[in-house]
Motif scaffolding. Structure first.
Motif, PDB file in Angstrom:
ATOM      1  N   ARG A  81       0.965  -1.077  -0.060  1.00  0.00           N
ATOM      2  CA  ARG A  81       0.067   0.190   0.125  1.00  0.00           C
ATOM      3  C   ARG A  81       0.736   1.163  -0.037  1.00  0.00           C
ATOM      4  O   ARG A  81       0.651   2.205  -0.634  1.00  0.00           O
ATOM      5  CB  ARG A  81      -0.953   0.004   1.167  1.00  0.00           C
ATOM      6  N   LEU A 141     -13.553   3.451 -13.890  1.00  0.00           N
ATOM      7  CA  LEU A 141     -13.903   3.502 -12.627  1.00  0.00           C
ATOM      8  C   LEU A 141     -14.357   2.135 -12.121  1.00  0.00           C
ATOM      9  O   LEU A 141     -15.093   2.066 -11.172  1.00  0.00           O
ATOM     10  CB  LEU A 141     -15.042   4.551 -12.371  1.00  0.00           C
ATOM     11  N   PHE A 142     -13.784   1.145 -13.063  1.00  0.00           N
ATOM     12  CA  PHE A 142     -14.224  -0.168 -12.635  1.00  0.00           C
ATOM     13  C   PHE A 142     -13.130  -0.848 -12.299  1.00  0.00           C
ATOM     14  O   PHE A 142     -12.438  -1.477 -13.071  1.00  0.00           O
ATOM     15  CB  PHE A 142     -14.957  -0.993 -13.931  1.00  0.00           C
ATOM     16  N   PHE A 143     -12.748  -0.951 -11.002  1.00  0.00           N
ATOM     17  CA  PHE A 143     -11.572  -1.517 -10.494  1.00  0.00           C
ATOM     18  C   PHE A 143     -10.485  -0.910 -11.115  1.00  0.00           C
ATOM     19  O   PHE A 143      -9.191  -1.575 -11.461  1.00  0.00           O
ATOM     20  CB  PHE A 143     -11.580  -3.244 -10.492  1.00  0.00           C
ATOM     21  N   LEU A 175     -26.672  -9.161 -10.916  1.00  0.00           N
ATOM     22  CA  LEU A 175     -25.371  -9.609 -11.171  1.00  0.00           C
ATOM     23  C   LEU A 175     -24.222  -9.207  -9.983  1.00  0.00           C
ATOM     24  O   LEU A 175     -24.370  -7.881  -9.783  1.00  0.00           O
ATOM     25  CB  LEU A 175     -24.854  -8.896 -12.497  1.00  0.00           C
ATOM     26  N   SER A 176     -23.444  -9.883  -9.756  1.00  0.00           N
ATOM     27  CA  SER A 176     -22.382  -9.309  -8.664  1.00  0.00           C
ATOM     28  C   SER A 176     -21.099  -9.904  -9.129  1.00  0.00           C
ATOM     29  O   SER A 176     -20.840 -10.677  -9.727  1.00  0.00           O
ATOM     30  CB  SER A 176     -22.583 -10.474  -7.365  1.00  0.00           C
ATOM     31  N   VAL A 177     -20.260  -8.632  -8.867  1.00  0.00           N
ATOM     32  CA  VAL A 177     -19.005  -8.896  -9.395  1.00  0.00           C
ATOM     33  C   VAL A 177     -18.082  -8.920  -8.187  1.00  0.00           C
ATOM     34  O   VAL A 177     -17.994  -8.020  -7.385  1.00  0.00           O
ATOM     35  CB  VAL A 177     -18.425  -7.556 -10.075  1.00  0.00           C
ATOM     36  N   ILE A 178     -17.304 -10.007  -8.032  1.00  0.00           N
ATOM     37  CA  ILE A 178     -16.741 -10.310  -6.808  1.00  0.00           C
ATOM     38  C   ILE A 178     -15.141 -10.516  -6.981  1.00  0.00           C
ATOM     39  O   ILE A 178     -14.569 -11.256  -7.884  1.00  0.00           O
ATOM     40  CB  ILE A 178     -17.130 -11.858  -6.530  1.00  0.00           C
ATOM     41  N   PRO A 179     -14.545  -9.755  -6.211  1.00  0.00           N
ATOM     42  CA  PRO A 179     -12.801 -10.222  -6.436  1.00  0.00           C
ATOM     43  C   PRO A 179     -12.353 -11.245  -5.626  1.00  0.00           C
ATOM     44  O   PRO A 179     -12.749 -11.693  -4.707  1.00  0.00           O
ATOM     45  CB  PRO A 179     -12.394  -8.745  -5.604  1.00  0.00           C
ATOM     46  N   PRO A 197      -9.683 -12.225  -4.586  1.00  0.00           N
ATOM     47  CA  PRO A 197      -8.732 -12.319  -3.452  1.00  0.00           C
ATOM     48  C   PRO A 197      -9.612 -12.178  -1.910  1.00  0.00           C
ATOM     49  O   PRO A 197      -8.846 -12.520  -0.917  1.00  0.00           O
ATOM     50  CB  PRO A 197      -8.049 -10.755  -3.391  1.00  0.00           C
ATOM     51  N   LEU A 198     -10.847 -12.260  -1.993  1.00  0.00           N
ATOM     52  CA  LEU A 198     -11.605 -12.392  -0.967  1.00  0.00           C
ATOM     53  C   LEU A 198     -11.242 -13.730  -0.065  1.00  0.00           C
ATOM     54  O   LEU A 198     -11.274 -14.870  -0.812  1.00  0.00           O
ATOM     55  CB  LEU A 198     -13.178 -12.220  -1.177  1.00  0.00           C
ATOM     56  N   ARG A 226     -21.293 -15.354  -0.978  1.00  0.00           N
ATOM     57  CA  ARG A 226     -21.873 -14.543  -2.113  1.00  0.00           C
ATOM     58  C   ARG A 226     -22.133 -15.534  -3.064  1.00  0.00           C
ATOM     59  O   ARG A 226     -23.193 -15.315  -3.999  1.00  0.00           O
ATOM     60  CB  ARG A 226     -20.780 -13.507  -2.581  1.00  0.00           C
ATOM     61  N   ARG A 254     -25.780 -17.543  -3.318  1.00  0.00           N
ATOM     62  CA  ARG A 254     -26.945 -16.732  -3.167  1.00  0.00           C
ATOM     63  C   ARG A 254     -27.698 -17.028  -4.784  1.00  0.00           C
ATOM     64  O   ARG A 254     -29.124 -16.517  -4.779  1.00  0.00           O
ATOM     65  CB  ARG A 254     -26.798 -15.251  -3.502  1.00  0.00           C
ATOM     66  N   ASP A 292     -27.016 -15.592  -7.651  1.00  0.00           N
ATOM     67  CA  ASP A 292     -27.164 -14.638  -8.675  1.00  0.00           C
ATOM     68  C   ASP A 292     -26.021 -15.009  -9.812  1.00  0.00           C
ATOM     69  O   ASP A 292     -25.055 -15.879  -9.498  1.00  0.00           O
ATOM     70  CB  ASP A 292     -26.619 -13.333  -7.968  1.00  0.00           C
ATOM     71  N   LYS A 310     -10.047 -10.684 -10.991  1.00  0.00           N
ATOM     72  CA  LYS A 310      -8.736 -10.735 -10.528  1.00  0.00           C
ATOM     73  C   LYS A 310      -8.175 -12.048  -9.899  1.00  0.00           C
ATOM     74  O   LYS A 310      -7.889 -12.143  -8.725  1.00  0.00           O
ATOM     75  CB  LYS A 310      -8.740  -9.741  -9.321  1.00  0.00           C
TER      76      LYS A 310
END
Lengths: 242, 242
Positions: free
Chosen positions: A73, A106-108, A151-155, A157-158, A166, A169, A171, A177
């Motif tokens: 970071r 603006l999308f990731f 629609l869910s967009v899921i990274p 690295p979670l 998630r 569900r 969806d 990534k």
């Protein structure tokens, strides 16, 4: 008169998937800026390379934002600070600057870190681009969502339990990534019985594009620029990849 | 030799947000097809109108897919059947056909219904486009997602309890297809204390674009082509709209 900062979405990889507007502004700006890893090339710069052939247009000045890989970071913050200062110096001299962004700014995208640092002081215009998500769906020939589906967009690295919660569900999902997180994601999909509802897409619209069933992917070869599309349940399992 | 069907994403509204590839194929195809409501104009056709000025390019043949407003499934099915048959007749004669799609063809697009009907029998290529989502974020100057945030795209026609359950999770959300569902959505956002985390965007990148706080919107004027962006929680409340 200070210059304008343009956040230009240059699209997912195929140079032809840049918009007419982004191409016009690319050719208009005397300065371009783009991110690159510590060592190595910039994908955003590579996407616009065919439009910057010497002789056809005056070559722009170029600012390379050197950003560390992975998740340091502090180093990233310093890199953006430095890049923003370099860009500001040109804007102060009245020169417009095009900040090139893979996909959509603006999308990731990394553009928001420049936006945060410069939007208060300079005129900023954002030009949306074709995202990797739409590109992957087009390459795979799979609708993302229809009617009243979510629609869910899921990274990727979670942590696995978050991914599982998630994905449970029902969806439609895009898991982005992937890179070194592929094995974890595949295990979660397997546990949920979703492997036949999922499709792997790598480097959509680029030269080395691949579309594969998730089971067929070698985890050792998965790049960051890859994603998995998961069909909404209620929907049928996906057809075979031809 | 049969023709190729191209699903062309023409972008969110500003004609300059068409991609270089979609523009090339638009000019290449001797036949274009596009959806329109029972009465009234086609947005997709309007977006490409500046590129089809008579005299500059041979005028293509045009197929209008007349689709009913709202949710008459049978009538919609019949409309797509008819449109697919009209398109197939051209493809059988070896003519390439461009099916114009607002935004991205596979993101809540109508193209998938043509794709379902024709992909098995003809060569189909999908050209992704800039979606209304990226356009709205650019117009509002709001990042959609960063780092490991999840983004959920939620259709406003869902029942209020479903909307509430999905909005409660704290993810970044885009609530799409607002129209007559605006009042319901606003009430849910109010109940959850999210009005200061939400921004309304209408007709992003089009002539009559508006970006407003949700509280400032007159529910009687909300078109279908509008959405609400909700920032991920943990994120701060959004800045004032200038």
């Amino acid at each position: 008169m200070t210059g304008t900062l343009y956040g230009l979405g240059v699209g997912p990889g195929d140079p032809e998937l840049i918009t007419v507007k982004a191409l016009r502004l690319l050719r208009h700006c005397p300065v371009i800026a783009y991110p690159a890893a510590d060592e190595g090339d910039s994908l955003a710069r590579a996407i616009v390379a065919p439009y910057l052939v010497p002789g056809t247009t005056p070559p722009p000045q170029e600012i390379v934002l050197r950003l560390p890989m992975r998740t340091d970071r502090e180093a990233a913050r310093a890199g953006y600070d430095r890049g923003a200062a370099d860009i500001a110096a040109h804007l102060d001299q009245g020169r417009d600057v095009a900040a090139l962004c893979e996909g959509d700014p603006l999308f990731f995208g990394s553009f928001m870190y420049l936006f945060d640092r410069l939007a208060g002081r300079y005129r900023v215009e954002i030009v949306p681009g074709v995202s990797s998500l739409g590109a992957a769906a087009a390459s795979a020939g799979l609708p993302l969502v229809e009617r009243n589906q979510v629609l869910s967009v899921i990274p990727a690295p979670l942590p696995a339990p978050d991914l599982e919660a998630r994905l449970r569900r029902g969806d439609a999902c895009a898991i982005v990534k992937l890179g070194r997180h592929f094995t974890k994601v595949r295990a979660v999909l397997g546990d949920l019985g979703l492997l036949d509802h999922a499709r792997y897409v790598e480097r959509a619209t680029m030269d080395r594009q691949r579309v594969l069933p998730v089971r067929a992917v070698d985890p050792g070869t998965v790049p960051y620029f890859s994603l998995i599309l998961v069909a909404a349940r209620g929907a049928q399992a996906l057809p075979e990849v031809s």
